[in-house]
Design a protein around this motif. Structure first.
Motif, PDB file in Angstrom:
ATOM      1  N   ALA A  43       0.783  -0.912   0.301  1.00  0.00           N
ATOM      2  CA  ALA A  43      -0.172  -0.051   0.001  1.00  0.00           C
ATOM      3  C   ALA A  43       0.521   1.389  -0.275  1.00  0.00           C
ATOM      4  CB  ALA A  43      -0.848  -0.250   1.276  1.00  0.00           C
ATOM      5  N   GLY A  44       2.252   1.001   0.375  1.00  0.00           N
ATOM      6  CA  GLY A  44       3.146   2.593   0.453  1.00  0.00           C
ATOM      7  C   GLY A  44       3.924   2.548  -0.352  1.00  0.00           C
ATOM      8  N   LEU A  45       3.180   1.576  -1.791  1.00  0.00           N
ATOM      9  CA  LEU A  45       4.377   1.329  -2.985  1.00  0.00           C
ATOM     10  C   LEU A  45       2.970   1.657  -3.959  1.00  0.00           C
ATOM     11  CD1 LEU A  45       6.136  -1.717  -3.073  1.00  0.00           C
ATOM     12  CD2 LEU A  45       7.061   0.553  -2.945  1.00  0.00           C
ATOM     13  N   LEU A  46       1.969   1.514  -3.781  1.00  0.00           N
ATOM     14  CA  LEU A  46       0.694   2.484  -3.963  1.00  0.00           C
ATOM     15  C   LEU A  46       0.610   3.871  -3.903  1.00  0.00           C
ATOM     16  CD1 LEU A  46      -1.141   2.092  -6.355  1.00  0.00           C
ATOM     17  CD2 LEU A  46      -2.696   1.215  -4.453  1.00  0.00           C
ATOM     18  N   MET A  47       0.395   4.373  -2.915  1.00  0.00           N
ATOM     19  CA  MET A  47       0.956   5.710  -2.471  1.00  0.00           C
ATOM     20  C   MET A  47       1.786   6.444  -2.787  1.00  0.00           C
ATOM     21  SD  MET A  47      -1.570   6.473  -0.354  1.00  0.00           S
ATOM     22  CE  MET A  47      -1.644   7.633   0.560  1.00  0.00           C
ATOM     23  N   LEU A  48       4.060   6.114  -2.755  1.00  0.00           N
ATOM     24  CA  LEU A  48       4.702   6.246  -3.626  1.00  0.00           C
ATOM     25  C   LEU A  48       4.937   6.493  -4.919  1.00  0.00           C
ATOM     26  CD1 LEU A  48       7.000   7.365  -2.744  1.00  0.00           C
ATOM     27  CD2 LEU A  48       8.151   5.239  -3.651  1.00  0.00           C
ATOM     28  N   THR A  49       3.552   5.424  -5.827  1.00  0.00           N
ATOM     29  CA  THR A  49       3.329   6.120  -7.661  1.00  0.00           C
ATOM     30  C   THR A  49       2.328   6.954  -7.455  1.00  0.00           C
ATOM     31  OG1 THR A  49       3.182   3.321  -7.509  1.00  0.00           O
ATOM     32  CG2 THR A  49       2.422   4.476  -9.369  1.00  0.00           C
ATOM     33  N   SER A  50       1.739   7.099  -6.490  1.00  0.00           N
ATOM     34  CA  SER A  50       0.515   8.470  -6.931  1.00  0.00           C
ATOM     35  C   SER A  50       1.160   9.161  -7.128  1.00  0.00           C
ATOM     36  CB  SER A  50      -0.243   8.284  -5.467  1.00  0.00           C
ATOM     37  OG  SER A  50      -1.553   9.669  -5.473  1.00  0.00           O
ATOM     38  N   ALA A  51       2.362   9.799  -5.798  1.00  0.00           N
ATOM     39  CA  ALA A  51       3.181  10.833  -5.510  1.00  0.00           C
ATOM     40  C   ALA A  51       4.033  11.434  -6.271  1.00  0.00           C
ATOM     41  CB  ALA A  51       3.791  11.113  -4.357  1.00  0.00           C
ATOM     42  N   ILE A  52       4.314  10.043  -7.353  1.00  0.00           N
ATOM     43  CA  ILE A  52       5.427  10.196  -8.291  1.00  0.00           C
ATOM     44  C   ILE A  52       4.726  10.191  -9.563  1.00  0.00           C
ATOM     45  CG2 ILE A  52       7.006   8.644  -9.656  1.00  0.00           C
ATOM     46  CD1 ILE A  52       8.003   7.946  -7.322  1.00  0.00           C
ATOM     47  N   ALA A  53       3.301   9.864 -10.061  1.00  0.00           N
ATOM     48  CA  ALA A  53       2.684  10.014 -10.971  1.00  0.00           C
ATOM     49  C   ALA A  53       2.198  11.672 -10.990  1.00  0.00           C
ATOM     50  CB  ALA A  53       1.374   8.909 -10.777  1.00  0.00           C
ATOM     51  N   ASN A  54       2.353  11.733 -10.146  1.00  0.00           N
ATOM     52  CA  ASN A  54       1.065  13.526 -10.196  1.00  0.00           C
ATOM     53  C   ASN A  54       2.270  13.918  -9.618  1.00  0.00           C
ATOM     54  OD1 ASN A  54      -1.594  13.188  -9.684  1.00  0.00           O
ATOM     55  ND2 ASN A  54      -0.629  12.877  -7.379  1.00  0.00           N
ATOM     56  N   LEU A  55       3.453  14.291 -10.310  1.00  0.00           N
ATOM     57  CA  LEU A  55       4.942  15.447 -10.616  1.00  0.00           C
ATOM     58  C   LEU A  55       4.869  15.185 -12.133  1.00  0.00           C
ATOM     59  CD1 LEU A  55       7.832  13.822  -8.998  1.00  0.00           C
ATOM     60  CD2 LEU A  55       6.260  15.917  -8.654  1.00  0.00           C
ATOM     61  N   PHE A  56       4.342  14.280 -12.611  1.00  0.00           N
ATOM     62  CA  PHE A  56       4.032  14.453 -14.527  1.00  0.00           C
ATOM     63  C   PHE A  56       2.303  14.987 -14.731  1.00  0.00           C
ATOM     64  CE2 PHE A  56       7.512  11.017 -13.244  1.00  0.00           C
ATOM     65  CZ  PHE A  56       7.932  12.166 -14.020  1.00  0.00           C
ATOM     66  N   PRO A  57       1.570  15.197 -15.980  1.00  0.00           N
ATOM     67  CA  PRO A  57       0.626  15.557 -16.246  1.00  0.00           C
ATOM     68  C   PRO A  57      -0.471  14.805 -15.869  1.00  0.00           C
ATOM     69  CG  PRO A  57       1.490  15.516 -17.640  1.00  0.00           C
ATOM     70  CD  PRO A  57       3.011  15.404 -17.341  1.00  0.00           C
ATOM     71  N   VAL A  58      -0.698  13.889 -15.244  1.00  0.00           N
ATOM     72  CA  VAL A  58      -1.083  12.488 -14.691  1.00  0.00           C
ATOM     73  C   VAL A  58      -2.032  12.483 -13.190  1.00  0.00           C
ATOM     74  CG1 VAL A  58      -1.874  10.022 -14.640  1.00  0.00           C
ATOM     75  CG2 VAL A  58      -0.201  11.324 -16.923  1.00  0.00           C
ATOM     76  N   ASP A  59      -3.556  12.601 -13.290  1.00  0.00           N
ATOM     77  CA  ASP A  59      -3.665  12.924 -12.087  1.00  0.00           C
ATOM     78  C   ASP A  59      -4.293  11.003 -11.182  1.00  0.00           C
ATOM     79  OD1 ASP A  59      -3.814  15.375 -11.376  1.00  0.00           O
ATOM     80  OD2 ASP A  59      -5.548  15.071 -12.246  1.00  0.00           O
ATOM     81  N   PHE A  60      -3.618  10.669 -10.572  1.00  0.00           N
ATOM     82  CA  PHE A  60      -3.678   9.024 -10.035  1.00  0.00           C
ATOM     83  C   PHE A  60      -3.206   9.160  -8.439  1.00  0.00           C
ATOM     84  CE2 PHE A  60      -1.294   4.970  -8.504  1.00  0.00           C
ATOM     85  CZ  PHE A  60      -2.541   4.718  -8.254  1.00  0.00           C
ATOM     86  N   HIS A  61      -4.650   9.750  -7.557  1.00  0.00           N
ATOM     87  CA  HIS A  61      -4.587  10.097  -6.496  1.00  0.00           C
ATOM     88  C   HIS A  61      -5.739   8.761  -5.808  1.00  0.00           C
ATOM     89  CE1 HIS A  61      -4.419  14.391  -6.369  1.00  0.00           C
ATOM     90  NE2 HIS A  61      -5.006  14.050  -7.757  1.00  0.00           N
ATOM     91  N   VAL A  62      -4.892   8.119  -5.103  1.00  0.00           N
ATOM     92  CA  VAL A  62      -5.238   7.097  -3.745  1.00  0.00           C
ATOM     93  C   VAL A  62      -6.133   7.947  -2.629  1.00  0.00           C
ATOM     94  CG1 VAL A  62      -4.801   5.098  -2.388  1.00  0.00           C
ATOM     95  CG2 VAL A  62      -3.635   5.501  -4.763  1.00  0.00           C
ATOM     96  N   ASN A  63      -6.748   8.053  -2.198  1.00  0.00           N
ATOM     97  CA  ASN A  63      -7.437   9.129  -0.906  1.00  0.00           C
ATOM     98  C   ASN A  63      -6.851   8.266   0.582  1.00  0.00           C
ATOM     99  OD1 ASN A  63      -8.301  10.526  -3.127  1.00  0.00           O
ATOM    100  ND2 ASN A  63     -10.111   9.947  -2.677  1.00  0.00           N
ATOM    101  N   ALA A  64      -6.865   7.786   0.865  1.00  0.00           N
ATOM    102  CA  ALA A  64      -6.989   7.279   1.386  1.00  0.00           C
ATOM    103  C   ALA A  64      -6.411   5.870   1.913  1.00  0.00           C
ATOM    104  CB  ALA A  64      -8.189   6.494   3.050  1.00  0.00           C
ATOM    105  N   PHE A  65      -4.950   6.132   3.031  1.00  0.00           N
ATOM    106  CA  PHE A  65      -4.004   5.093   2.954  1.00  0.00           C
ATOM    107  C   PHE A  65      -4.904   3.717   3.381  1.00  0.00           C
ATOM    108  CE2 PHE A  65      -1.021   2.261   5.390  1.00  0.00           C
ATOM    109  CZ  PHE A  65       0.387   2.036   4.306  1.00  0.00           C
ATOM    110  N   PHE A  66      -5.459   3.888   4.508  1.00  0.00           N
ATOM    111  CA  PHE A  66      -5.645   2.403   4.807  1.00  0.00           C
ATOM    112  C   PHE A  66      -7.575   1.463   4.502  1.00  0.00           C
ATOM    113  CE2 PHE A  66      -8.127   0.046   8.493  1.00  0.00           C
ATOM    114  CZ  PHE A  66      -7.297  -0.518   9.115  1.00  0.00           C
TER     115      PHE A  66
END
Length: 131
Positions: free
Chosen positions: A84-107
């Motif tokens: 799940a942490g890797l998925l959240m990290l992917t969300s943070a990295i993808a948002n550096l580019f012109p892509v909206d990938f959001h994972v709202n809640a960690f739990f």
């Protein structure tokens, strides 16, 4: 060819997770309407699949190795937290580019999303990738 197939498998797994969980959203950043065209959608999923694959290749085994004592104590359940942490990290990295990938809640969203992505990836890898 094998790398391209794995990117497609990651993109398909992310699509299933985004389809099943309302807390995971994905799309191009410049989309004005909710109904954006199919080509932009496919390219967005493939790009996020690429980012997810790179994050997994670079960090997954290191984090699992470092978290092995905690994972053993929790009988493997801490591996879900790492994924799940890797998925959240992917969300943070993808948002550096012109892509909206959001994972709202960690739990709930990230943990359930990582379970869904793992299951879909395992099924597609078994069906499509030759050893």
């Amino acid at each position: 060819m094998n790398v391209l197939l794995r990117i497609i498998i990651n993109a398909a797994a992310l699509w299933v997770a985004a389809w099943l969980l309302p807390g995971i959203t994905i799309g191009p950043r410049d989309a004005v309407e909710p109904a954006w065209n199919t080509a932009a959608e496919i390219v967005t999923y493939l790009f996020v699949g690429l980012v997810f694959g790179v994050v997994n290749v670079l960090l997954r085994w290191i984090l699992h190795l470092l978290a092995m004592p905690i994972t053993c104590l929790t009988l493997g359940l801490f591996a879900l937290v790492v994924n799940a942490g890797l998925l959240m990290l992917t969300s943070a990295i993808a948002n550096l580019f012109p892509v909206d990938f959001h994972v709202n809640a960690f739990f709930w969203d990230a943990i359930l999303g990582s379970i869904i992505i793992s299951i879909v990836s395992a099924i597609l890898n078994r069906a499509l990738v030759r050893r």
